[in-house]
Design a protein around this motif. Structure first.
Motif, PDB file in Angstrom:
ATOM      1  N   ARG A   1       0.838  -1.204   0.000  1.00  0.00           N
ATOM      2  CA  ARG A   1       0.000   0.000   0.000  1.00  0.00           C
ATOM      3  C   ARG A   1       0.875   1.257   0.000  1.00  0.00           C
ATOM      4  O   ARG A   1       1.850   1.339   0.731  1.00  0.00           O
ATOM      5  N   CYS A   2       0.519   2.238  -0.803  1.00  0.00           N
ATOM      6  CA  CYS A   2       1.250   3.503  -0.892  1.00  0.00           C
ATOM      7  C   CYS A   2       1.071   4.278   0.412  1.00  0.00           C
ATOM      8  O   CYS A   2      -0.066   4.469   0.878  1.00  0.00           O
TER       9      CYS A   2
ATOM     10  N   TYR B   1       1.454   7.378   0.850  1.00  0.00           N
ATOM     11  CA  TYR B   1       0.988   8.744   0.583  1.00  0.00           C
ATOM     12  C   TYR B   1      -0.509   8.808   0.283  1.00  0.00           C
ATOM     13  O   TYR B   1      -1.228   9.571   0.902  1.00  0.00           O
ATOM     14  N   CYS B   2      -0.945   7.976  -0.664  1.00  0.00           N
ATOM     15  CA  CYS B   2      -2.356   8.043  -1.068  1.00  0.00           C
ATOM     16  C   CYS B   2      -3.151   6.805  -0.649  1.00  0.00           C
ATOM     17  O   CYS B   2      -4.348   6.724  -0.900  1.00  0.00           O
ATOM     18  N   ARG B   3      -2.474   5.828  -0.045  1.00  0.00           N
ATOM     19  CA  ARG B   3      -3.098   4.592   0.441  1.00  0.00           C
ATOM     20  C   ARG B   3      -3.616   3.687  -0.677  1.00  0.00           C
ATOM     21  O   ARG B   3      -4.393   2.771  -0.430  1.00  0.00           O
ATOM     22  N   HIS B   4      -3.166   3.925  -1.917  1.00  0.00           N
ATOM     23  CA  HIS B   4      -3.539   3.054  -3.034  1.00  0.00           C
ATOM     24  C   HIS B   4      -3.023   1.638  -2.718  1.00  0.00           C
ATOM     25  O   HIS B   4      -1.926   1.474  -2.184  1.00  0.00           O
TER      26      HIS B   4
ATOM     27  N   SER C   1       1.494  -1.115  -5.745  1.00  0.00           N
ATOM     28  CA  SER C   1       2.665  -0.324  -6.121  1.00  0.00           C
ATOM     29  C   SER C   1       3.529  -1.185  -7.027  1.00  0.00           C
ATOM     30  O   SER C   1       3.401  -2.405  -7.056  1.00  0.00           O
TER      31      SER C   1
ATOM     32  N   CYS D   1       4.164   4.380  -6.888  1.00  0.00           N
ATOM     33  CA  CYS D   1       2.709   4.245  -6.833  1.00  0.00           C
ATOM     34  C   CYS D   1       2.113   4.644  -8.182  1.00  0.00           C
ATOM     35  O   CYS D   1       2.346   5.759  -8.669  1.00  0.00           O
TER      36      CYS D   1
ATOM     37  N   GLU E   1      -0.901   5.345  -8.779  1.00  0.00           N
ATOM     38  CA  GLU E   1      -2.010   6.284  -8.566  1.00  0.00           C
ATOM     39  C   GLU E   1      -1.510   7.723  -8.422  1.00  0.00           C
ATOM     40  O   GLU E   1      -1.918   8.611  -9.164  1.00  0.00           O
ATOM     41  N   CYS E   2      -0.579   7.955  -7.468  1.00  0.00           N
ATOM     42  CA  CYS E   2      -0.114   9.330  -7.211  1.00  0.00           C
ATOM     43  C   CYS E   2       1.264   9.611  -7.807  1.00  0.00           C
ATOM     44  O   CYS E   2       1.694  10.758  -7.853  1.00  0.00           O
TER      45      CYS E   2
ATOM     46  N   LYS F   1       4.191   8.931  -6.634  1.00  0.00           N
ATOM     47  CA  LYS F   1       5.276   9.113  -5.671  1.00  0.00           C
ATOM     48  C   LYS F   1       6.035   7.801  -5.475  1.00  0.00           C
ATOM     49  O   LYS F   1       5.504   6.720  -5.699  1.00  0.00           O
TER      50      LYS F   1
END
Length: 161
Positions: free
Chosen positions: A2-3, A5-8, A11, A31, A33-34, A36
């Motif tokens: 899980r990321c 930063y954004c909790r996606h 990764s 990630c 999604e974001c 990062k």
């Protein structure tokens, strides 16, 4: 993974490297999604299965404590004990198993401890192997003497004496 930063929930691994002599794996992740990046550190957990069936994580500190007790009053320094514990850990990890029986950890201690200090070895072996008579000690001492004679004979043969 899980990321942070954004909790996606997913990764992508960008890079993997071993650290700490292969005991850890550092992974650089990205990630989707974001966008990062972040680093994770993975460690293989080695579990020791006790006689009772209980499982606990391997502890180099417990090895040091047990060996220190056996070496009490003996001319053995802390660095030698720490090095012995490291050798024991390397030996049990080299077996490649996620779980190892506690008796195998004890066996991995006996050899290096015998080389380090024979009196400490006898103390440890007497507890580990549950000596309950003088005959047990005598047998182990005779084994140590036979090994010493074999080393002496091998050394004398190498020097041509």
């Amino acid at each position: 993974m899980r990321c942070p930063y954004c909790r996606h929930a997913d990764s992508r691994v960008v890079d993997s490297r071993e650290a700490d002599d292969g005991q850890l794996i550092r992974r650089r992740r990205s990630c989707p999604e974001c966008g990062k990046r972040f680093t994770t550190v993975e460690e293989a957990v080695l579990a020791v299965v006790k006689r009772s069936g209980v499982t606990e994580p391997f502890s180099r500190t417990k090895i040091i404590g047990g060996v220190r007790k056996a070496c009490q009053g003996r001319p053995v320094d802390e660095d030698s004990i720490a090095l012995l514990a490291q050798r024991v850990e390397e030996t049990v990890r080299a077996k490649g198993a996620a779980e190892i029986p506690s008796h195998e950890v004890g066996l991995a201690i006996l050899g290096p401890l015998r080389d380090l200090d024979e009196v400490a070895y006898l103390r440890f072996a007497s507890v580990y192997r549950s000596f309950d008579s003088l005959a047990d000690f005598e047998r182990e001492i005779e084994t140590l003497r036979a090994a010493a004679r074999a080393r002496e004979d091998a050394g004398a043969g190498a020097t041509g004496a």
